[in-house]
Design an enzyme around this catalytic site. Structure first.
Site, PDB file in Angstrom:
ATOM      1  N   ASP A 195      49.181  37.201  45.967  1.00  0.00           N
ATOM      2  CA  ASP A 195      47.979  36.248  45.975  1.00  0.00           C
ATOM      3  C   ASP A 195      48.992  34.700  47.059  1.00  0.00           C
ATOM      4  O   ASP A 195      50.186  35.010  47.425  1.00  0.00           O
ATOM      5  CB  ASP A 195      46.638  36.305  44.982  1.00  0.00           C
ATOM      6  N   HIS A 269      43.925  34.241  51.101  1.00  0.00           N
ATOM      7  CA  HIS A 269      45.084  34.339  50.156  1.00  0.00           C
ATOM      8  C   HIS A 269      46.624  34.753  50.035  1.00  0.00           C
ATOM      9  O   HIS A 269      47.805  35.377  49.438  1.00  0.00           O
ATOM     10  CB  HIS A 269      45.014  35.148  49.088  1.00  0.00           C
ATOM     11  N   ASP A 346      38.759  38.689  50.477  1.00  0.00           N
ATOM     12  CA  ASP A 346      38.325  37.826  49.977  1.00  0.00           C
ATOM     13  C   ASP A 346      38.509  36.328  50.356  1.00  0.00           C
ATOM     14  O   ASP A 346      39.826  36.470  50.406  1.00  0.00           O
ATOM     15  CB  ASP A 346      38.011  37.776  48.534  1.00  0.00           C
ATOM     16  N   GLU A 347      37.313  34.977  50.689  1.00  0.00           N
ATOM     17  CA  GLU A 347      37.882  33.825  50.714  1.00  0.00           C
ATOM     18  C   GLU A 347      38.984  33.608  51.795  1.00  0.00           C
ATOM     19  O   GLU A 347      39.934  32.991  51.503  1.00  0.00           O
ATOM     20  CB  GLU A 347      38.382  33.604  49.345  1.00  0.00           C
ATOM     21  N   TRP A 413      32.001  41.052  44.319  1.00  0.00           N
ATOM     22  CA  TRP A 413      32.796  39.834  43.456  1.00  0.00           C
ATOM     23  C   TRP A 413      31.495  39.051  43.388  1.00  0.00           C
ATOM     24  O   TRP A 413      31.163  38.122  42.041  1.00  0.00           O
ATOM     25  CB  TRP A 413      33.611  40.038  43.079  1.00  0.00           C
ATOM     26  N   TYR A 438      33.559  38.567  35.071  1.00  0.00           N
ATOM     27  CA  TYR A 438      34.826  37.874  35.168  1.00  0.00           C
ATOM     28  C   TYR A 438      35.360  37.345  33.712  1.00  0.00           C
ATOM     29  O   TYR A 438      34.707  35.947  33.345  1.00  0.00           O
ATOM     30  CB  TYR A 438      34.437  36.527  36.541  1.00  0.00           C
ATOM     31  N   ASP A 440      38.033  36.015  33.131  1.00  0.00           N
ATOM     32  CA  ASP A 440      38.890  34.868  32.936  1.00  0.00           C
ATOM     33  C   ASP A 440      38.007  33.518  32.676  1.00  0.00           C
ATOM     34  O   ASP A 440      38.768  32.863  32.301  1.00  0.00           O
ATOM     35  CB  ASP A 440      39.275  34.674  34.271  1.00  0.00           C
ATOM     36  N   TRP A 484      41.851  37.582  35.931  1.00  0.00           N
ATOM     37  CA  TRP A 484      42.596  36.524  36.928  1.00  0.00           C
ATOM     38  C   TRP A 484      42.669  35.354  35.602  1.00  0.00           C
ATOM     39  O   TRP A 484      42.932  34.697  35.298  1.00  0.00           O
ATOM     40  CB  TRP A 484      41.631  35.334  37.598  1.00  0.00           C
ATOM     41  N   THR A 485      44.430  35.122  36.222  1.00  0.00           N
ATOM     42  CA  THR A 485      45.465  34.352  35.472  1.00  0.00           C
ATOM     43  C   THR A 485      46.175  32.918  36.061  1.00  0.00           C
ATOM     44  O   THR A 485      46.691  32.630  35.733  1.00  0.00           O
ATOM     45  CB  THR A 485      46.990  35.135  35.247  1.00  0.00           C
ATOM     46  N   GLU A 486      44.924  32.413  35.967  1.00  0.00           N
ATOM     47  CA  GLU A 486      45.974  30.770  37.184  1.00  0.00           C
ATOM     48  C   GLU A 486      45.954  30.633  35.793  1.00  0.00           C
ATOM     49  O   GLU A 486      47.062  29.481  36.355  1.00  0.00           O
ATOM     50  CB  GLU A 486      44.074  30.401  37.735  1.00  0.00           C
TER      51      GLU A 486
HETATM   52  C1  ACM Z   1      37.486  36.901  43.775  1.00  0.00           C
HETATM   53  O1  ACM Z   1      37.754  36.353  42.452  1.00  0.00           O
HETATM   54  N1  ACM Z   1      38.399  36.327  44.828  1.00  0.00           N
HETATM   55  C2  ACM Z   1      37.846  38.292  44.108  1.00  0.00           C
END
Ligand code: ACM
Length: 630
Positions: A195, A269, A346-347, A413, A438, A440, A484-486
């Site tokens: 990422d 990403h 994604d994104e 997602w 999700y 997270d 996710w681990t932000e």
């Molecule tokens: C994602 O949560 N951007 C896959």
């Protein structure tokens, strides 16, 4: 076998007639189960019988029982305490099992070793929680309820994703994450390996991916709200897995009947990759560094309209990009025996592609009418590379943008919309909608949790059905929770966010939808808190915390409302800064908060005892969440 069919019919009638004894407390709830009246007591010497093909499982069972009971455990075919057998049965499939506990002991039967392994997971749940410990239990007079279980999963894909880019997790941490999945019959570990914040897999032919891409300036504090590092600030924070490490984790997972899906997230990403090889972007002269959690993107309009202030996308018009990705996949594919490789997708912000003369030339040459079709061009190139390594491609739902072909599978997602669309086009789908899965997202009162993005209560997670109406169910491979681990720097904190919501997803993954029951589930969850304690897993008790909402009335007064997520809670509160107990005011109905109050404190009680967290909610937070004028 006729025998199972007979038992299935008998148990079904038993269940339909409402005669099924409840209360085995198993998560995920088995396909069919019945509790008998008796108890079986583990003898002084435990003997295990298993076919030689299941030696590894028998060893695991023996070691855990020795460790936690201190008893002698041997392997014997005569009158075994636990008997594992491989049978041929056309009801339970590749992962199901039959389990009986009676006066003779414990019998687990399955078509496969996977089935025997899942049977053992269930047996452990019938034993005292101390079976999950690492030391001899004080009381080893262990008993199990007599029972009869026919079990098999609803879905073949029962996934959990871990993001190791936003924060790096050691091999030992990853094994803990896998161990935690195993107890609840998960079988797919999706490893988000790359990422913007770090490239975590050694690629020998591209050493800068890890010598540069795995390291960033160290920052503490709130994600996307921290200072951008100077270019010359030492890049000391991070890490990566060598190919040897990857093999070790894949083998560790395989021994636990878990397949590993690697994700290489492109074309967006990709900041860590670009820090190593800036020439792969459309802005090669930009002074790239691995992102340290500082803001660089306007995420509004994620469906292709996010705008990157620092370009984090690979250049789709540059042949060198595909050469590099081919090298990456040449090394990734043989490390992971599973059939799919995940390419992210994604994104991806397109604003820098739009400005690129080379991308415009590509569009002209290939007849691509817009940036969505450019994305589709990139995805097709990627699919060709992945297929050339003998693998199938999977990606997030954005790989549908501009058209998707071949045997690509879609992980949905952004809700279930992408999954529905993909299935309509005949693609296989894994559901992992952010609205439900999700994990997270914070799970209780926002002011009492680590806040990232938005909230998601376990009750909502539990309510998900991965097969939307009108969709061909055979195309839904299964369901997945994403971690996710932000904002998560340690495995302890990953565990807190994962459990118990991971139990809710586990039940959706495995149990027939019509057998799911929120009230019964929450009772079981409370029992499984003992499992977490014994296994030394950090977990959240947020389900006990009041769901606090506010509204503004026409006079501008703030009205406060509390609800329980689970049954039998009472909420006591103060508005005078003092600590609440069960002699404080009890919430009974919505009330107006007097104008000068600055803080509301709330404590949940059950059966006269405090339970869950003390909530301290500042008035600003209550004002900010006020929804509408009545
Ligand atoms: C994602 O949560 N951007 C896959």
């Amino acid at each position: 076998m006729k025998w199972t069919k007979f038992l299935l019919t008998a148990l079904s009638i038993f269940c339909i007639n409402g005669l099924m004894a409840q209360g085995l407390g198993i998560i995920p709830e088995p396909y069919l189960s019945t509790k008998g009246n008796g108890l079986y007591t583990l003898p002084k010497t435990i003997s295990i019988s298993a076919p030689s093909s299941a030696n590894a499982i028998a060893e695991t069972v023996a070691n855990q029982l020795k460790l936690t009971t201190g008893k002698t455990v041997n392997f014997s075919k005569s009158e075994p305490t636990i008997e594992f057998s491989i049978i041929k049965d056309d009801v339970i499939g590749d992962e199901g099992y039959l389990l009986n506990v009676n006066d003779k002991g414990i019998q687990v039967k399955a078509n496969t070793n996977a089935g025997l392994f899942y049977g053992w997971q269930t047996v452990q749940q019938l034993l005292p929680a101390a079976i999950y410990g690492k030391t001899v239990s004080k009381n080893t007079n262990w008993q199990l309820s007599h029972c009869s279980i026919i079990d098999k999963p609803r879905f073949g894909w029962r996934g959990m994703m871990l993001d190791v880019s936003r924060h790096f997790f050691s091999k030992a941490d990853v094994k803990v994450f896998i161990d935690d999945m195993v107890r609840y019959k998960y079988n797919r570990f999706h490893w988000h390996l790359t990422d913007d914040q770090g490239w975590r897999i050694e690629i020998k032919s591209l050493p800068r991916l890890t010598s540069v891409g795995a390291w960033r300036a160290e920052r503490k504090g709130k994600w996307m709200n921290i200072a951008t590092p100077a270019m010359d600030e030492p890049k000391t924070y991070g890490g990566f897995y060598t190919q040897e490490d990857i093999r070790e984790i894949v083998a560790y997972a395989k021994a636990r009947f878990i397949e590993v899906i690697p994700e290489i997230d492109v074309p967006g990403h990709s900041m860590a990759m670009l820090a190593a090889y800036p020439n792969l972007s459309t802005t090669p002269h930009y002074p790239y560094q691995v992102n340290a959690g500082d803001e660089f993107m306007d995420w509004e309009g994620l469906n292709g309209h996010a705008t990157a202030r620092i370009d984090n996308s690979l250049d789709p018009s540059n042949e060198e990009v595909y050469t590099v990705l081919d090298k990456v996949m040449t090394e990734v594919a043989p490390l992971f025996p599973f059939e799919y490789i995940h390419m992210g997708g994604d994104e991806n912000a397109k604003n820098n592609w739009e400005k690129s003369a080379n991308v415009q030339a590509l569009m002209k040459r290939e007849g691509l009418k817009d940036q969505m079709e450019v994305q589709s061009y990139f995805v097709r190139r990627m699919q060709k590379i992945i297929n050339s390594k003998g693998k199938k491609m999977m990606g997030w739902n954005e790989i549908l943008q501009g058209g998707l072909s071949g045997d690509a599978a879609v992980m949905s997602w952004q809700g279930v919309k992408g999954g529905i669309e993909a299935a309509k086009q005949g693609h296989k789908v894994v559901m992992s909608p952010n609205d439900y899965n999700y994990i997270d997202y914070y799970q209780g009162e926002v002011t009492a949790e680590g806040k990232v993005y938005r909230g998601l209560r376990m009750k909502t997670t539990y309510g998900f059905d991965p097969v939307p109406a009108g969709v061909d169910a055979t195309l839904i491979l299964g369901n997945q929770a994403n971690q996710w681990t932000e904002q998560l720097q340690t495995m302890r904190n990953v565990q807190y966010m994962t459990w118990p919501r991971g139990l809710a997803v586990a039940e959706t993954n495995w149990t027939p939808n019509e057998k799911k029951d929120w009230n019964n589930f929450t009772k079981k969850v409370e029992k499984h808190f003992e499992v977490f304690e014994a296994a030394n897993v950090k977990y959240a008790k947020s389900m006990y915390d009041a769901i606090v909402t506010t509204e503004l009335n026409t006079k501008g007064e703030l009205i406060l409302k509390m609800e329980g997520e689970v049954d039998n809670l009472r909420f006591y509160y103060t508005i005078d800064d003092q600590m609440p107990d069960n002699y404080s005011d009890e919430y009974t109905k919505p009330f107006v908060i007097p104008a000068d109050v600055t803080l509301v404190r709330i404590q949940s009680y059950r059966d006269g005892k405090p339970i869950g967290k003390l909530l301290n909610i500042p008035i600003e937070s209550l004002r900010n969440r006020a929804k509408k004028v009545l």
